[in-house]
Design an enzyme around this catalytic site. Structure first.
Site, PDB file in Angstrom:
ATOM      1  N   GLY A  12       0.910  -1.099  -0.082  1.00  0.00           N
ATOM      2  CA  GLY A  12       0.012  -0.004  -0.013  1.00  0.00           C
ATOM      3  C   GLY A  12       1.043   1.374  -0.005  1.00  0.00           C
ATOM      4  O   GLY A  12       2.240   1.189   0.104  1.00  0.00           O
ATOM      5  N   ASP A  13       0.163   2.306  -0.195  1.00  0.00           N
ATOM      6  CA  ASP A  13       0.820   3.821  -0.105  1.00  0.00           C
ATOM      7  C   ASP A  13       2.049   4.033  -1.175  1.00  0.00           C
ATOM      8  O   ASP A  13       2.897   4.444  -1.002  1.00  0.00           O
ATOM      9  CB  ASP A  13       1.560   4.152   1.129  1.00  0.00           C
ATOM     10  CG  ASP A  13       0.548   4.097   2.117  1.00  0.00           C
ATOM     11  OD1 ASP A  13      -0.649   4.278   2.077  1.00  0.00           O
ATOM     12  OD2 ASP A  13       0.863   3.483   3.461  1.00  0.00           O
ATOM     13  N   GLY A  15       1.932   5.527  -3.979  1.00  0.00           N
ATOM     14  CA  GLY A  15       1.654   6.595  -4.760  1.00  0.00           C
ATOM     15  C   GLY A  15       0.673   6.270  -5.700  1.00  0.00           C
ATOM     16  O   GLY A  15       0.838   6.858  -6.938  1.00  0.00           O
ATOM     17  N   LYS A  16      -0.146   5.419  -5.623  1.00  0.00           N
ATOM     18  CA  LYS A  16      -1.184   5.201  -6.633  1.00  0.00           C
ATOM     19  C   LYS A  16      -2.260   6.383  -6.935  1.00  0.00           C
ATOM     20  O   LYS A  16      -2.385   6.381  -8.231  1.00  0.00           O
ATOM     21  CB  LYS A  16      -2.255   3.911  -6.060  1.00  0.00           C
ATOM     22  CG  LYS A  16      -1.376   2.510  -5.838  1.00  0.00           C
ATOM     23  CD  LYS A  16      -2.388   1.619  -5.522  1.00  0.00           C
ATOM     24  CE  LYS A  16      -3.136   1.863  -4.081  1.00  0.00           C
ATOM     25  NZ  LYS A  16      -2.122   1.848  -3.030  1.00  0.00           N
ATOM     26  N   GLY A  17      -2.390   7.018  -6.030  1.00  0.00           N
ATOM     27  CA  GLY A  17      -3.332   8.313  -6.164  1.00  0.00           C
ATOM     28  C   GLY A  17      -2.657   9.283  -7.380  1.00  0.00           C
ATOM     29  O   GLY A  17      -3.412   9.580  -8.035  1.00  0.00           O
ATOM     30  N   GLY A  40      -6.055   6.330   1.569  1.00  0.00           N
ATOM     31  CA  GLY A  40      -5.949   7.608   1.455  1.00  0.00           C
ATOM     32  C   GLY A  40      -5.039   8.022   0.313  1.00  0.00           C
ATOM     33  O   GLY A  40      -3.969   7.883   0.128  1.00  0.00           O
ATOM     34  N   HIS A  41      -5.997   8.474  -0.832  1.00  0.00           N
ATOM     35  CA  HIS A  41      -5.057   8.975  -1.894  1.00  0.00           C
ATOM     36  C   HIS A  41      -4.830  10.507  -1.894  1.00  0.00           C
ATOM     37  O   HIS A  41      -5.689  11.169  -1.838  1.00  0.00           O
ATOM     38  CB  HIS A  41      -5.980   8.706  -3.219  1.00  0.00           C
ATOM     39  CG  HIS A  41      -6.121   7.126  -3.353  1.00  0.00           C
ATOM     40  ND1 HIS A  41      -6.692   6.417  -4.248  1.00  0.00           N
ATOM     41  CD2 HIS A  41      -5.267   6.295  -2.874  1.00  0.00           C
ATOM     42  CE1 HIS A  41      -6.547   5.159  -4.303  1.00  0.00           C
ATOM     43  NE2 HIS A  41      -5.731   4.754  -3.248  1.00  0.00           N
ATOM     44  N   THR A  42      -3.665  10.744  -2.146  1.00  0.00           N
ATOM     45  CA  THR A  42      -3.192  12.215  -2.023  1.00  0.00           C
ATOM     46  C   THR A  42      -2.932  12.403  -3.451  1.00  0.00           C
ATOM     47  O   THR A  42      -2.234  11.804  -4.168  1.00  0.00           O
ATOM     48  CB  THR A  42      -1.948  12.338  -1.207  1.00  0.00           C
ATOM     49  OG1 THR A  42      -2.246  11.830   0.169  1.00  0.00           O
ATOM     50  CG2 THR A  42      -1.507  13.970  -1.050  1.00  0.00           C
ATOM     51  N   ARG A 144     -22.907 -12.773   5.956  1.00  0.00           N
ATOM     52  CA  ARG A 144     -24.557 -12.381   5.383  1.00  0.00           C
ATOM     53  C   ARG A 144     -25.274 -11.773   6.173  1.00  0.00           C
ATOM     54  O   ARG A 144     -26.660 -11.830   6.195  1.00  0.00           O
ATOM     55  CB  ARG A 144     -25.230 -13.503   4.700  1.00  0.00           C
ATOM     56  CG  ARG A 144     -24.259 -14.201   3.785  1.00  0.00           C
ATOM     57  CD  ARG A 144     -24.318 -15.941   3.514  1.00  0.00           C
ATOM     58  NE  ARG A 144     -24.064 -16.660   4.878  1.00  0.00           N
ATOM     59  CZ  ARG A 144     -23.951 -17.704   5.106  1.00  0.00           C
ATOM     60  NH1 ARG A 144     -24.664 -18.416   4.229  1.00  0.00           N
ATOM     61  NH2 ARG A 144     -23.701 -18.152   6.095  1.00  0.00           N
ATOM     62  N   GLN A 224      -5.059   0.170  -1.282  1.00  0.00           N
ATOM     63  CA  GLN A 224      -4.089  -0.738  -0.651  1.00  0.00           C
ATOM     64  C   GLN A 224      -3.202  -1.181  -1.421  1.00  0.00           C
ATOM     65  O   GLN A 224      -3.037  -0.807  -2.526  1.00  0.00           O
ATOM     66  CB  GLN A 224      -4.844  -1.893   0.463  1.00  0.00           C
ATOM     67  CG  GLN A 224      -5.587  -1.235   1.530  1.00  0.00           C
ATOM     68  CD  GLN A 224      -6.852  -0.586   1.480  1.00  0.00           C
ATOM     69  OE1 GLN A 224      -7.667  -1.159   0.734  1.00  0.00           O
ATOM     70  NE2 GLN A 224      -7.326   0.590   2.039  1.00  0.00           N
ATOM     71  N   THR A 299      -3.957   8.728   5.887  1.00  0.00           N
ATOM     72  CA  THR A 299      -5.259   8.447   6.614  1.00  0.00           C
ATOM     73  C   THR A 299      -5.037   8.630   8.106  1.00  0.00           C
ATOM     74  O   THR A 299      -5.712   9.291   8.726  1.00  0.00           O
ATOM     75  CB  THR A 299      -5.841   7.086   6.500  1.00  0.00           C
ATOM     76  OG1 THR A 299      -5.919   6.921   4.848  1.00  0.00           O
ATOM     77  CG2 THR A 299      -7.044   6.834   7.082  1.00  0.00           C
ATOM     78  N   SER A 412       8.186   8.314 -11.561  1.00  0.00           N
ATOM     79  CA  SER A 412       7.388   9.478 -11.038  1.00  0.00           C
ATOM     80  C   SER A 412       8.677  10.018 -10.225  1.00  0.00           C
ATOM     81  O   SER A 412       9.239   9.324  -9.096  1.00  0.00           O
ATOM     82  CB  SER A 412       6.239   9.290 -10.450  1.00  0.00           C
ATOM     83  OG  SER A 412       6.066  10.375  -9.441  1.00  0.00           O
TER      84      SER A 412
HETATM   85  P1  IMP Z   1      -7.594  -2.198   8.280  1.00  0.00           P
HETATM   86  O1  IMP Z   1      -7.902  -2.222   6.496  1.00  0.00           O
HETATM   87  O2  IMP Z   1      -7.668  -0.712   8.592  1.00  0.00           O
HETATM   88  O3  IMP Z   1      -8.321  -3.545   8.758  1.00  0.00           O
HETATM   89  O4  IMP Z   1      -5.889  -2.332   8.514  1.00  0.00           O
HETATM   90  C1  IMP Z   1      -5.231  -3.582   7.915  1.00  0.00           C
HETATM   91  C2  IMP Z   1      -4.039  -3.421   7.805  1.00  0.00           C
HETATM   92  O5  IMP Z   1      -3.909  -2.802   6.410  1.00  0.00           O
HETATM   93  C3  IMP Z   1      -3.020  -2.345   8.661  1.00  0.00           C
HETATM   94  O6  IMP Z   1      -1.715  -2.815   8.632  1.00  0.00           O
HETATM   95  C4  IMP Z   1      -3.091  -1.143   7.911  1.00  0.00           C
HETATM   96  O7  IMP Z   1      -2.194  -0.299   8.247  1.00  0.00           O
HETATM   97  C5  IMP Z   1      -3.167  -1.429   6.653  1.00  0.00           C
HETATM   98  N1  IMP Z   1      -3.687  -0.604   5.637  1.00  0.00           N
HETATM   99  C6  IMP Z   1      -5.065  -0.404   5.473  1.00  0.00           C
HETATM  100  N2  IMP Z   1      -5.336   0.674   4.370  1.00  0.00           N
HETATM  101  C7  IMP Z   1      -4.049   1.049   4.176  1.00  0.00           C
HETATM  102  C8  IMP Z   1      -3.589   1.913   3.264  1.00  0.00           C
HETATM  103  O8  IMP Z   1      -4.354   2.665   2.292  1.00  0.00           O
HETATM  104  N3  IMP Z   1      -2.288   2.127   2.962  1.00  0.00           N
HETATM  105  C9  IMP Z   1      -1.430   1.283   3.736  1.00  0.00           C
HETATM  106  N4  IMP Z   1      -1.807   0.459   4.503  1.00  0.00           N
HETATM  107  C10 IMP Z   1      -2.970   0.074   4.834  1.00  0.00           C
END
Ligand code: IMP
Length: 423
Positions: A12-13, A15-17, A40-42, A144, A224, A299, A412
């Site tokens: 995750g993170d 830099g997809k945004g 959180g996409h910046t 469900r 993610q 986020t 990038s």
């Molecule tokens: P949850 O999605 O809030 O349940 O978190 C589960 C795991 O995914 C944790 O380690 C979070 O830090 C990670 N995570 C969830 N969303 C993101 C994201 O957008 N970027 C990076 N890590 C994420």
């Protein structure tokens, strides 16, 4: 451009945004297919910074249609806040450019409370979730018993359904020693949000099917990253959705044979937020990046854990996502590093392995086997053409593509749209 699935190829993170924003230029429709407001996409446009959690960043480009697909879990209160935020920034959002799936599942405050309570009980083994209620909401979906957007916007039936779900969840909250939630307050809050969201709600599967029939270009934006995928990630240190390419089909209702290509987004190094193994984690690169003010979560604001590029992981990501093309971001983060390391294999229990072990405890014991690359020790953020990048930099990013096993097409060197080079 046809129908493109964009995925994060790390934790995750990546830099997809920003890459989504750039690719959106060539698409008519942008669809979010998984996750919730844990993402959180910046996006930076000029001097303005936009952080979007649920609404695809395509909303910032006039004339694009953004879809929140059925695979998303939607916090209606959070979404209304996001709409208000865009409104304040002068971004026009209407049912003409935002459509929400009737079958996306709804996040309620008990999901957030349960998320937090489970983390407390896990103690040292906690996942480090964003506490946005993501896991419990997907849990209800699988069990469900979840409520969907179609239930939320049904003013006649929602009060009864809410009462029923709340009764069960209040019992659980009480048993865990947490405060039960008040029905009237919840009903008022959620009904207000439902009134605001109702005009945006539609059957998005039909909408997307019609769009594919007329040949519209659709971008499926991932949230993610691959190693947070519920099936393919470093379980249990994952999120609860399908963050890999297959999730774009199930999370939108567009079948696999309508997809044309998969773009994987990578950082030039590795980061992770939350707990779980990260074999290339390294204090030197963490301190360097944090010292530059980089790598704090969009986020939760948490400092991300940082490490060297892990090609064992990205090779796996290329495999499970079928990545055709790679976009490498944050290359400028390494501008000052003299010798850059890349993990090409792991060593564990006296053996060298070239794949990610499925057992998290084994992964946690893996020692990276590094290959070194000479740094370029030159600022790259002002460079706009591929051929103007320092030779060592081009060599480094091309090697990341080769080690990952996919074609590098985008590089990038900063957060702005114009800091993007196409190869
Ligand atoms: P949850 O999605 O809030 O349940 O978190 C589960 C795991 O995914 C944790 O380690 C979070 O830090 C990670 N995570 C969830 N969303 C993101 C994201 O957008 N970027 C990076 N890590 C994420």
């Amino acid at each position: 451009m046809a129908n493109v699935i964009l995925v994060g190829a790390q934790w995750g993170d990546e830099g997809k945004g920003k890459i989504i924003d750039v690719l959106t230029e060539q698409s008519e429709i942008v669809v979010r297919t998984a996750g919730g407001n844990n993402a959180g996409h910046t996006v930076y446009i000029g001097r303005d910074k936009y952080v979007l959690h649920l609404i695809p960043s395509g909303i910032l480009r006039p004339g694009k249609v953004c879809v929140i697909g059925n695979g998303v879990v939607l916090d209606p209160i959070g979404l209304v806040k996001e709409l208000d935020g865009l409104d304040k920034l002068g971004v026009a959002v209407s049912p003409a450019n935002l459509v929400i799936s009737e079958t996306a599942h709804v996040v309620f405050p008990w999901h957030r409370e349960l998320d937090g309570q489970r983390e407390i009980r896990k103690g040292n083994n906690k996942i480090g979730t964003t506490k946005r209620g993501i896991g419990p909401t997907y849990g209800d979906k699988a069990a469900r018993v979840g409520l969907r957007v179609i239930d939320l916007v049904n003013a006649a039936k929602f009060p009864g359904r809410l009462r029923e779900r709340l009764a069960e969840n209040n019992e659980v909250l009480r048993a865990l020693g947490a405060q039960p939630l008040d029905y009237d307050t919840l009903l008022a809050e959620y009904s207000r949000a439902a009134d605001r969201l109702r005009p945006f709600v539609a059957n998005t599967v039909v909408l997307l099917h019609e769009a594919t029939r007329r040949g519209a270009n659709i971008l499926f934006e991932g949230a993610q990253g691959t190693f947070l995928d519920i099936d393919h990630g470093t379980y249990p240190y994952v999120t609860s959705s399908s963050t890999t390419a297959g999730g774009a089909c199930t999370g939108s209702g567009v079948p696999p044979n309508r997809m044309d290509s998969v773009v994987g987004v990578l950082k030039a190094y590795t980061t992770r937020v939350g707990e779980g193994p990260l074999p290339t984690e390294n204090a030197e690169i963490s301190d360097l990046l944090h010292g530059m003010g980089r790598e704090f979560g969009a986020t939760t604001g948490r400092a991300r854990r940082c490490g060297w590029f892990d090609a064992v992981a990205t090779r796996h990501a290329a495999m499970v996502n079928g990545i055709d093309e790679l976009a490498i971001t944050n290359v400028d983060g390494l501008d000052t590093v003299k010798r850059i390391r890349v993990c090409v294999a792991y060593r564990v229990d006296g053996k060298e392995i070239r794949h990610i072990p499925n057992d998290c405890e084994i992964l946690a014991r893996c020692e990276p086997v590094y290959q070194e690359f000479p740094g370029w020790e030159t600022p790259t953020d002002a460079i706009r053409r591929w051929e103007d990048l320092p030779a060592n930099c081009r060599h480094y990013v091309l090697s990341l593509g080769q080690l990952t096993g996919a074609r590098l097409t985008i590089v990038s060197v900063g957060p702005a749209r114009e800091q993007t080079m196409f190869i």
